[in-house]
Design a protein around this motif. Structure first.
Motif, PDB file in Angstrom:
ATOM      1  N   LYS A  87      43.635  -8.323 -33.424  1.00 30.42           N
ATOM      2  CA  LYS A  87      42.776  -9.025 -34.755  1.00 30.42           C
ATOM      3  C   LYS A  87      42.507 -10.212 -32.844  1.00 30.42           C
ATOM      4  O   LYS A  87      43.032 -10.453 -32.235  1.00 30.42           O
ATOM      5  N   HIS A  88      41.839 -11.586 -33.400  1.00 22.93           N
ATOM      6  CA  HIS A  88      42.361 -12.516 -32.656  1.00 22.93           C
ATOM      7  C   HIS A  88      43.582 -12.950 -32.400  1.00 22.93           C
ATOM      8  O   HIS A  88      44.287 -13.444 -33.043  1.00 22.93           O
ATOM      9  N   ALA A  90      46.014 -15.659 -31.587  1.00 24.27           N
ATOM     10  CA  ALA A  90      46.038 -16.799 -32.705  1.00 24.27           C
ATOM     11  C   ALA A  90      47.385 -17.731 -32.192  1.00 24.27           C
ATOM     12  O   ALA A  90      47.052 -19.413 -32.132  1.00 24.27           O
ATOM     13  N   GLU A  94      51.784 -18.167 -35.245  1.00 25.36           N
ATOM     14  CA  GLU A  94      50.743 -17.625 -36.155  1.00 25.36           C
ATOM     15  C   GLU A  94      50.323 -17.826 -37.119  1.00 25.36           C
ATOM     16  O   GLU A  94      49.369 -17.022 -38.600  1.00 25.36           O
ATOM     17  N   ASN A  95      50.483 -19.136 -38.149  1.00 21.52           N
ATOM     18  CA  ASN A  95      49.755 -19.670 -38.774  1.00 21.52           C
ATOM     19  C   ASN A  95      48.361 -20.519 -39.204  1.00 21.52           C
ATOM     20  O   ASN A  95      48.148 -21.021 -39.975  1.00 21.52           O
ATOM     21  N   GLU A  97      45.007 -20.839 -38.952  1.00 19.98           N
ATOM     22  CA  GLU A  97      43.111 -19.869 -39.085  1.00 19.98           C
ATOM     23  C   GLU A  97      42.321 -19.778 -38.148  1.00 19.98           C
ATOM     24  O   GLU A  97      42.681 -21.113 -37.088  1.00 19.98           O
ATOM     25  N   HIS A  98      41.633 -18.671 -38.559  1.00 15.89           N
ATOM     26  CA  HIS A  98      40.760 -18.839 -37.546  1.00 15.89           C
ATOM     27  C   HIS A  98      39.829 -20.403 -37.607  1.00 15.89           C
ATOM     28  O   HIS A  98      38.934 -20.561 -38.782  1.00 15.89           O
ATOM     29  N   GLY A 105      42.640 -24.666 -38.229  1.00 17.96           N
ATOM     30  CA  GLY A 105      42.328 -24.361 -37.134  1.00 17.96           C
ATOM     31  C   GLY A 105      42.048 -24.882 -36.436  1.00 17.96           C
ATOM     32  O   GLY A 105      41.999 -26.312 -35.954  1.00 17.96           O
ATOM     33  N   HIS A 107      42.137 -20.325 -33.910  1.00 20.36           N
ATOM     34  CA  HIS A 107      43.030 -20.019 -33.477  1.00 20.36           C
ATOM     35  C   HIS A 107      43.196 -20.279 -31.590  1.00 20.36           C
ATOM     36  O   HIS A 107      42.044 -20.393 -31.718  1.00 20.36           O
ATOM     37  N   GLN A 157      37.887 -15.999 -43.038  1.00 21.49           N
ATOM     38  CA  GLN A 157      38.790 -15.645 -42.373  1.00 21.49           C
ATOM     39  C   GLN A 157      39.006 -14.305 -42.828  1.00 21.49           C
ATOM     40  O   GLN A 157      38.107 -13.377 -43.496  1.00 21.49           O
ATOM     41  N   PRO A 158      39.639 -13.679 -41.181  1.00 24.10           N
ATOM     42  CA  PRO A 158      40.159 -14.665 -40.538  1.00 24.10           C
ATOM     43  C   PRO A 158      39.485 -14.032 -39.407  1.00 24.10           C
ATOM     44  O   PRO A 158      40.187 -14.450 -38.332  1.00 24.10           O
ATOM     45  N   ALA A 159      37.668 -14.211 -38.848  1.00 23.96           N
ATOM     46  CA  ALA A 159      37.939 -13.448 -37.671  1.00 23.96           C
ATOM     47  C   ALA A 159      36.302 -14.173 -37.868  1.00 23.96           C
ATOM     48  O   ALA A 159      35.221 -13.874 -36.759  1.00 23.96           O
TER      49      ALA A 159
END
Length: 172
Positions: A87-88, A90, A94-95, A97-98, A105, A107, A157-159
């Motif tokens: 995944k992207h 971060a 780690e908390n 958002e994308h 956000g 990341h 989310q998530p990408a």
């Protein structure tokens, strides 16, 4: 004569140290397309507060915007649709958002969409101030750069609803 030999040895040592420092300040990444063939190259240069990424990648959809991210894993298995890159990235938190427009956000590996010209080639320079080449927590050396099929909406989310993974490059 002895002074000259010492001076030459000192100069050689300084040149080797400068070369080592320069190589630690740069990285390269060779893009692999969905078919497993090399499609381009990126050069990454460490700056005081981020990384400058210069790249040229071919065999992309013509006249369109595409998403561009750093992904967690330094693997680019074309046979698996580049899913091996994970995944992207971060970053240290780690908390997050994308997306640049997400409430929590972005990341560290989120970057602006890029435009591919009529020739199907992406030529760009992107500066990412959220990452470093080697500093713990924000390091991207050993991770992957990814170009997706669609533009990133910077919210989903998530990408970012960026679509399929078209080209992947391990940062070495």
């Amino acid at each position: 004569m002895t002074r000259m030999l010492i001076a030459i040895a000192f100069a050689a040592g300084m040149a080797a140290a400068a070369s080592a420092q320069q190589s630690s300040q740069t990285a390269t990444a060779n893009f692999i397309g969905k078919d497993g063939k090399e499609t381009g190259r990126a050069t990454l240069t460490a700056a005081q507060k981020g990384v400058l990424i210069e790249m040229e990648v071919s065999d992309l959809p013509k006249d369109t915007w595409v998403a561009f991210h750093v992904h967690e894993a330094g693997r680019c298995d074309a046979a698996g649709g580049h899913e091996s890159a994970g995944k992207h990235f971060a970053g240290p938190d780690e908390n997050v958002e994308h997306g640049f427009l997400a409430a929590h956000g972005p990341h560290a590996g989120d970057m602006p969409n890029q435009y591919v010209g009529a020739d199907g080639v992406l030529r760009t320079q992107v500066f990412n101030s959220f990452v470093s080449l080697d500093d713990k927590g924000t390091a991207i050396r050993g991770r992957a750069l990814m170009i997706h099929a669609r533009s990133d909406d910077n919210r989903s989310q998530p990408a970012g609803d960026a679509g399929e993974r078209l080209a992947c490059a391990v940062i070495e």
